[in-house]
Design an enzyme around this catalytic site. Structure first.
Site, mmCIF file in Angstrom:
data_model
loop_
_atom_site.group_PDB
_atom_site.id
_atom_site.type_symbol
_atom_site.label_atom_id
_atom_site.label_comp_id
_atom_site.label_asym_id
_atom_site.label_seq_id
_atom_site.Cartn_x
_atom_site.Cartn_y
_atom_site.Cartn_z
ATOM 1 N N LEU A 95 -2.671 -3.093 17.495
ATOM 2 C CA LEU A 95 -3.787 -3.610 16.704
ATOM 3 C C LEU A 95 -3.440 -4.931 16.037
ATOM 4 C CD1 LEU A 95 -4.902 -0.217 15.120
ATOM 5 C CD2 LEU A 95 -5.838 -1.360 17.144
ATOM 6 N N ASN A 96 -2.179 -5.065 15.649
ATOM 7 C CA ASN A 96 -1.713 -6.315 15.052
ATOM 8 C C ASN A 96 -0.252 -6.505 15.467
ATOM 9 O OD1 ASN A 96 -0.496 -8.257 13.360
ATOM 10 N ND2 ASN A 96 -2.042 -7.944 11.779
ATOM 11 N N PRO A 97 0.013 -7.366 16.426
ATOM 12 C CA PRO A 97 1.385 -7.487 16.958
ATOM 13 C C PRO A 97 2.401 -7.895 15.888
ATOM 14 C CG PRO A 97 -0.182 -8.618 18.379
ATOM 15 C CD PRO A 97 -0.941 -8.213 17.149
ATOM 16 N N GLY A 113 8.003 5.049 1.878
ATOM 17 C CA GLY A 113 7.870 6.500 1.811
ATOM 18 C C GLY A 113 8.756 7.181 2.842
ATOM 19 N N GLY A 129 -1.142 7.305 11.267
ATOM 20 C CA GLY A 129 -2.011 6.619 10.310
ATOM 21 C C GLY A 129 -2.758 5.433 10.882
ATOM 22 N N GLY A 159 5.001 3.270 14.551
ATOM 23 C CA GLY A 159 5.919 3.131 13.424
ATOM 24 C C GLY A 159 7.152 3.997 13.513
ATOM 25 N N GLU A 160 7.046 5.103 14.209
ATOM 26 C CA GLU A 160 8.200 5.988 14.328
ATOM 27 C C GLU A 160 8.883 5.868 15.685
ATOM 28 O OE1 GLU A 160 6.860 9.234 11.025
ATOM 29 O OE2 GLU A 160 6.700 9.874 13.095
ATOM 30 N N GLN A 217 7.068 -2.979 12.070
ATOM 31 C CA GLN A 217 7.342 -1.545 12.072
ATOM 32 C C GLN A 217 8.507 -1.225 13.001
ATOM 33 O OE1 GLN A 217 5.334 1.589 10.764
ATOM 34 N NE2 GLN A 217 5.829 -0.028 9.321
ATOM 35 N N GLY A 265 0.434 5.595 17.910
ATOM 36 C CA GLY A 265 1.391 5.326 16.847
ATOM 37 C C GLY A 265 2.525 4.456 17.345
#
Lengths: 211, 732
Positions: B620-622, B244, B514, B694-695, B628, B692
Site C-alpha cells: 500500500l505504501n512502499p 508495541g 492491521g 510487518g511480521e 516495517q 500483512g
C-alpha cells in the site's frame, strides 16, 4: 538521607546494578531499618534557558533535567524511554553538547543553554534534519525520534569540530561524516523499530554525503 | 461489507494514491516531538498526580505483610493502592494472571502496589518506603528441566496442538538422507521504546484512559471487566503508541493501577512502568526447544518432515506456537507436528512480533540449511525442489498467492548468491571470515473485521475515524491513501483520527493483520460514502467516477464538496470476512539474504549486508512497508546475535531486565539494508488486495544470519543467540 543503613543499601543497589535494583525495594530477608524520620521536601531555584527562552523553576532537587522539561515545562518532545541512560530517547543539547537528560539533575544546570527537539524546528518550520527524517522514513513509532534527531544534529557538529570517535582511525586528520562514523556515534540512541538504515540515509543527506 | 468472493476491479486499482511511497502524514509531528503519547497529555489532563508501581520481589509465594505507614506519611503521598484496598478486581480475558497481585504472587515483578503522590519524585520515594514481607514458595523456572514432564498444549487460535499426515515415522525411518536436530530459542523481550504508560481520569463513574495500547476494543473490554465497570463507561485514547510488538496488545498494570489510583486520589493519575520493571512485569516471547526431523530422497525431495516444540508458561497460559509454518511451507507426503507446554512460574508468556513463526523459522530454516548440505544441494535449490502451491496437508486447498521461489530467484541475482562458496570458511577478507546465508520468510496472512466512519464536509475534506492504532506501522498514512483513492482526492484533503474507543471498532494492530484489514474497513465505509454522495447529487450510480476532487457521471461534473453543501455526509461500515481464508491458504513469503564477517581470531560477528525480498500482496505504501521490513530484519539480527532474557533458575526471574542487560541492535550493528517487493495483488485477502508485511520481515532472518555464520566458519550453533562464546571454542 544520612541514615547509615540507607546509605549501605544504596551502595548494594549500585553494586547489583542491572540485576536486581528494583527487587531491593522490597527484599524479604533484609532487616530494614525503622522508617526514617519524616523528611522535609528540599527544593531549589534554577534558571534554565530552553530553546532561547528563560525559565525560572523551583524544583524538588531530585528532579532530573528530563522531568523538568517534560513535567514542569511541558516540553514533552524529549522522551523518557528508560530513565537511566541506556536508550538515548531523552537526548537534548546542553551548552552545545548532547547529553542524556535523564542522567542529570535539573539543578546542576543553572544558567545552561538547552536545546530540545522543540527548539530545532516546528511542524510548520522543520529543521533540515527533521525534514530528512521524514523524507527517508527515519522512524516508525516516533518515540525515539526526537532523541535520534537531537543526537544526529549534534553528531554532525562533533564531526565538524574534529572530535574523534572509537572508530576514527587517524587522529591527526579531520574526521569525516562517513557511514561508520555516524553509526558509531549514534549507537547510544536505540530504535527498537529498527529504522537505523533510514536514519543513516537521512544523516548522510544532511551531511551532504552519499548514503 | 461482507468480503466473501474474490475481489474484482475496484477504485483502489487506480493506484493514484495507494501504492505510492508517500511520506507519513504524521511524520511532522513525530520529528518535532509534538505527537502526544500516553504519559504526556498535558493538552487533555491538567495537574495529574503520579503513580509509581512496586513489583513483587519473589517469583512465587505470597505476601506475608505490608507496612504502608511510612509510605503514606511520606511527603506528597496521596494514596497507596494494594490488592487489599483496591476492592474486587477480576482478571482480564487477555491476561494470564492478575495485574495486581496479593496476597498470592504469580511471578516476579507482578505489581503489588501503586504509590500515588503529587510529584514523580515523591511517588518514587514513597514506593521505597513500602515494606513488604514475603513467604517464598516453590516454583518451576527451567524449561529444559520441565521438558520431559510437559504435556500436549491445548487447542487455540493456533489450531490443534498436534497434527499428522501420512506415516511420518515410517517415512522418516526409510529416508536415505535424514536430519534429526534440536534447536533452542531464548525468552525475548519486546523492549519497545515507550514504556507501558497510562493517564487515567474519572468523571463520576466514567473512566477515560489515555494509554499506549495496540488493541483499543480489547482494552476497553478488559479494563471494564477488571474494574467491574460497564464497558460503555470506559474510554481508551491511544493516538500514538511508542512501539508495541505485541507487548501492548493487552491491558497491563499501568492502565489498571492508574485507574485505581485516580479513583483513590480523586484526581487524574498517570503511571508509566519503569524500564527495569517492564521485562518481568509484562509479557515476553517464551523460550522454546524445537526438535526437527527431515527425511529426503537422495535427489532432495522431502518425504518426511516433523517439528516438535516445547515451551512453558503460567498454569493457564499458552504455548509459543512454533510449528505452524512447518505444516505449510514445504512439500512432503508424511508430516507431523506437536506442541507441548510446560508449567513455569516465569512472567506471562504471550505474543511478540510474529508469535510462533519468528522462533519457528529460526529453527526450521537452519534445519533446511543443514539438510541441503547433507544432500549436497544449494540451499535455494533445495527449497525450490520442495516448493508447493497447495496446502501440503490438504492438496485441494491452494495458496491464494505463493511466490517463494520467485523471491529466492530475484534475491539470489541481486545479492550475488552465485559467488557464495558452499564450503564453509572459504571466503576471507583480511581478518574476517566471510559467509553468506539464506532463509525463507513465511508468515500467515490473517484478516480481522474492521470498521471505520468517514465524513465529508463542505470544504471537501474527508475525515476518517476508526479505533485502529498506528504503532509505527504507518496506519495513519495508508488509511489516508485509501480514503483519498476511494474519494478521488489528493491525500492532503484527508484527515485521519485513530486510536479512540469513541470511533468504530477496527482490526487493531497485531499479527500483521492491521494494514490490510483496517484499510479494507475504510474501503467499505468509503463505498458507502460514495453511494451517499451519488444519491445526494442525484447522479447516475452506474457510471460515476471520483477523481480530482470531482464527481463525474456522464457529462455532469460536480465538485465533491458540493455533496456536503447542506451539511456533513457521514458513512460508516465495516469489512467482514467470509470463508476465503478457509478455501485458500493465505500466507506471505520472502527470502532473506545475509552476509556476515566473523573475526577469525575473536569470533566477533558483524552483519555486512542484508537483503529481503518479499511477496506480500499489494504494497500500500512502499516507503512505510519497507520500513516495517528493515525494522523486522533489525529485530531478527537481535534475535540471532544478542537477545536473550537470562533466567535465574533458582529465584525465577529475568536477570537482565533493562536495556543495558537485554541487548538489542544499535546503529553500529546494522548495515545498509535492501528490501525488494514482488509485484503482487491478492484478490483473496480483501478489496485492498494487500496482505500483512510487518511480521514477515522478521520470520527467517535470524536463521539467515546463523546460516551465514556457518558458511563463514563451519560452526553450526543451534542455540540462539549465536554469541561468540558459543562460536569461538569450535572455530579451528
Amino acid at each position: 538521607m544520612g541514615d547509615p543503613i540507607d546509605l549501605d543499601f544504596n551502595r548494594r543497589q549500585m553494586l547489583l546494578g542491572t540485576t536486581a535494583s528494583a527487587a531491593l525495594m522490597a527484599m524479604p530477608e533484609t532487616a530494614w531499618s525503622a522508617p526514617a524520620p519524616k523528611e522535609a521536601e528540599v527544593t531549589a531555584k534554577v534558571s534554565l534557558s530552553v530553546n532561547g527562552a528563560p525559565h525560572e523553576l523551583d524544583l524538588d532537587t531530585r528532579t532530573t533535567l528530563l522531568d523538568a522539561l517534560r513535567e514542569h515545562l511541558h516540553l514533552s518532545g524529549t522522551k523518557k524511554g528508560c530513565d537511566h541512560g541506556q536508550c538515548g530517547a531523552c537526548t537534548v543539547i546542553v551548552d552545545g553538547r548532547r547529553i542524556n537528560s535523564c542522567l542529570t539533575l535539573a539543578i546542576m544546570h543553572q544558567g545552561s543553554e538547552i536545546t530540545t527537539i522543540e527548539g530545532l524546528g516546528t511542524p510548520e518550520n522543520l529543521h533540515p534534519m527533521q525534514a530528512a527524517f521524514i523524507k527517508h522514513d527515519g522512524y516508525q513509532c516516533g518515540y525515539c525520534t526526537p532523541g535520534q534527531i537531537c543526537s544526529a544534529v549534534a553528531v554532525l557538529a562533533e564531526i565538524k569540530a574534529g572530535i574523534p570517535s572509537h572508530v576514527t582511525t587517524d587522529l591527526t586528520v579531520q574526521p569525516q561524516a562517513t557511514s561508520i562514523e555516524m553509526r558509531e556515534r549514534m549507537s547510544g540512541n536505540i530504535c527498537r523499530c529498527g529504522a537505523y538504515s533510514n536514519i543513516a540515509d537521512a544523516m548522510a543527506e544532511v551531511a551532504g554525503r552519499p548514503a | 461489507m461482507k468480503f466473501d468472493t474474490p475481489a474484482t476491479t475496484n477504485p483502489i486499482d487506480q493506484l493514484k494514491v495507494v501504492g505510492h511511497p508517500i511520506d507519513r502524514i504524521d511524520g511532522r509531528y513525530k520529528v518535532t516531538g509534538t505527537a502526544p503519547y500516553a504519559y504526556e497529555r498535558h493538552d487533555a489532563v491538567g495537574n495529574p498526580a503520579y503513580g509509581f508501581v512496586i513489583g513483587a520481589a519473589i517469583a512465587k509465594g505470597r505476601i506475608a505483610s505490608m507496612d504502608l505507614a511510612a509510605a503514606k506519611a511520606a511527603p506528597g503521598v496521596l494514596a497507596v493502592i494494594t490488592a487489599e484496598n483496591a476492592g474486587q478486581l477480576a482478571k482480564g480475558d487477555m491476561n494470564t494472571v492478575k495485574l495486581l497481585a496479593g496476597p498470592d504472587i504469580d511471578h516476579y515483578h507482578q505489581a503489588v502496589a501503586l504509590v500515588v503522590a503529587e510529584t514523580f519524585e515523591q511517588a518514587r520515594d514513597g514506593a521505597e518506603k513500602v515494606r513488604i514481607d514475603y513467604v517464598r514458595g516453590q516454583g518451576r523456572f527451567d524449561l529444559a528441566a520441565a521438558r520431559d514432564g510437559a504435556g500436549m498444549a491445548g487447542s487455540g487460535y493456533w489450531g490443534p496442538p498436534a497434527t499428522s499426515v501420512g506415516d511420518f515415522a515410517g517415512a522418516f525411518a526409510a529416508a536415505p538422507v535424514q536430519l534429526d536436530a534440536t534447536y533452542t530459542t531464548p525468552d525475548q523481550g519486546h523492549a519497545m521504546m515507550e514504556p507501558h504508560a497510562s493517564t487515567a481520569a474519572w468523571d463520576g463513574d466514567k473512566l477515560t484512559l489515555w494509554t499506549s495500547n495496540q488493541m483499543i476494543a480489547w482494552g476497553v473490554g478488559d479494563v471494564a471487566k477488571t474494574l467491574g465497570v460497564a464497558a460503555e463507561n470506559v474510554r481508551l485514547i491511544s493516538p500514538f503508541v511508542g512501539g508495541g510488538f505485541g507487548g501492548k496488545l493487552f491491558v497491563r498494570a499501568d492502565a489498571i493501577l492508574a485507574a485505581l489510583g485516580a479513583r483513590a486520589a480523586k484526581r487524574p493519575v498517570k503511571v508509566a512502568l519503569t524500564r527495569p520493571l517492564m521485562f518481568n512485569n509484562t509479557t515476553h516471547r517464551p523460550a522454546t526447544i524445537q526438535r526437527i526431523r527431515i527425511g529426503a530422497s537422495r535427489d532432495g525431495k522431502i518425504t518426511a518432515i516433523g517439528h516438535e516444540s516445547w515451551s512453558g508458561d503460567q498454569p493457564d497460559g499458552q504455548p509459543e506456537t512454533t510449528v505452524g509454518q512447518t505444516r505449510l511451507i514445504y512439500a512432503g507426503a508424511n508430516r507431523m507436528t506437536a506442541m507441548r507446554l510446560a508449567t513455569l512460574h516465569l512472567p506471562e508468556g504471550n505474543a511478540m512480533r510474529a508469535p510462533g513463526e519468528a522462533p519457528g523459522m529460526m529453527a526450521l530454516e537452519i534445519a533446511m540449511d543443514e539438510m541441503a548440505e547433507k544432500l549436497g544441494l544449494d540451499p535455494i535449490a533445495f527449497r525450490d525442489l520442495n516448493d508447493t502451491q497447495v496446502d501440503p496437508e490438504s492438496p485441494d486447498r491452494p495458496f491464494s498467492q505463493r511466490q517463494l521461489v520467485e523471491c529466492f530467484r530475484l534475491g539470489a541475482a541481486r545479492f550475488g548468491w552465485d559467488k557464495r562458496s558452499p564450503r564453509p570458511g572459504a571466503a576471507r577478507d583480511g581478518r574476517w571470515l566471510v559467509g553468506l546465508g539464506v532463509a525463507a520468510a513465511f508468515r500467515n496472512n490473517l484478516v480481522m473485521a474492521s470498521g471505520a466512519r468517514v465524513r465529508l464536509d463542505r470544504r471537501g475534506l474527508v475525515t476518517v475515524e476508526t479505533d485502529m492504532t498506528d504503532i509505527g506501522t504507518g496506519s495513519y498514512t495508508i488509511i489516508a491513501q485509501t480514503a483519498a483513492e476511494m474519494m478521488g482526492l489528493p491525500i492532503d484533503k484527508v484527515v485521519v483520527r485513530l486510536g479512540d474507543s469513541a470511533f468504530p471498532v477496527s482490526a487493531g494492530s497485531g499479527g500483521q493483520w492491521g494494514g490490510n484489514s483496517s484499510t479494507a474497513g475504510v474501503y467499505a465505509a468509503c463505498v458507502r460514502l460514495r453511494d451517499t454522495v451519488v444519491e445526494r447529487l442525484r447522479l447516475n450510480a452506474a457510471e460515476v467516477t471520483f477523481a480530482d476532487g470531482q464527481v463525474r457521471s456522464g457529462d455532469r461534473t460536480v465538485p465533491l464538496a458540493e455533496a456536503a453543501a447542506d451539511g456533513d455526509l457521514v458513512a460508516e461500515d465495516k469489512i467482514e470476512y467470509g470463508d476465503l481464508a478457509k478455501r485458500y491458504q493465505q500466507s506471505t513469503f520472502g527470502a532473506h539474504f545475509v552476509e556476515v564477517g566473523v573475526d577469525a581470531a575473536t569470533a566477533e560477528i558483524r552483519v555486512r549486508r542484508m537483503l529481503a525480498v518479499c511477496a506480500a500482496g499489494r504494497i500500500l505504501n512502499p516507503k512505510s512497508a519497507r520500513s516495517q521490513v528493515i525494522g523486522a530484519m533489525t529485530m531478527g539480527v537481535g534475535a540471532a546475535l544478542m537477545e536473550e532474557l537470562v533466567v535465574d533458575k533458582r529465584r525465577g526471574f529475568f536477570v537482565n531486565h533493562d536495556l543495558a542487560g537485554y541487548e538489542v541492535p544499535v546503529h553500529a550493528d546494522i548495515p545498509h539494508q535492501e528490501v525488494a517487493f514482488l509485484d503482487e495483488a491478492d484478490p483473496m485477502s480483501s478489496p485492498m488486495k494487500a496482505k500483512g508485511v510487518g511480521e514477515l520481515g522478521l520470520c527467517g532472518v535470524g536463521a539467515a544470519v546463523a546460516n551465514a555464520i556457518y558458511n563463514a566458519t563451519g560452526v553450526r550453533v543451534r542455540d540462539y543467540p549465536v554469541t561468540l562464546d558459543k562460536l569461538l571454542p569450535l572455530m579451528s
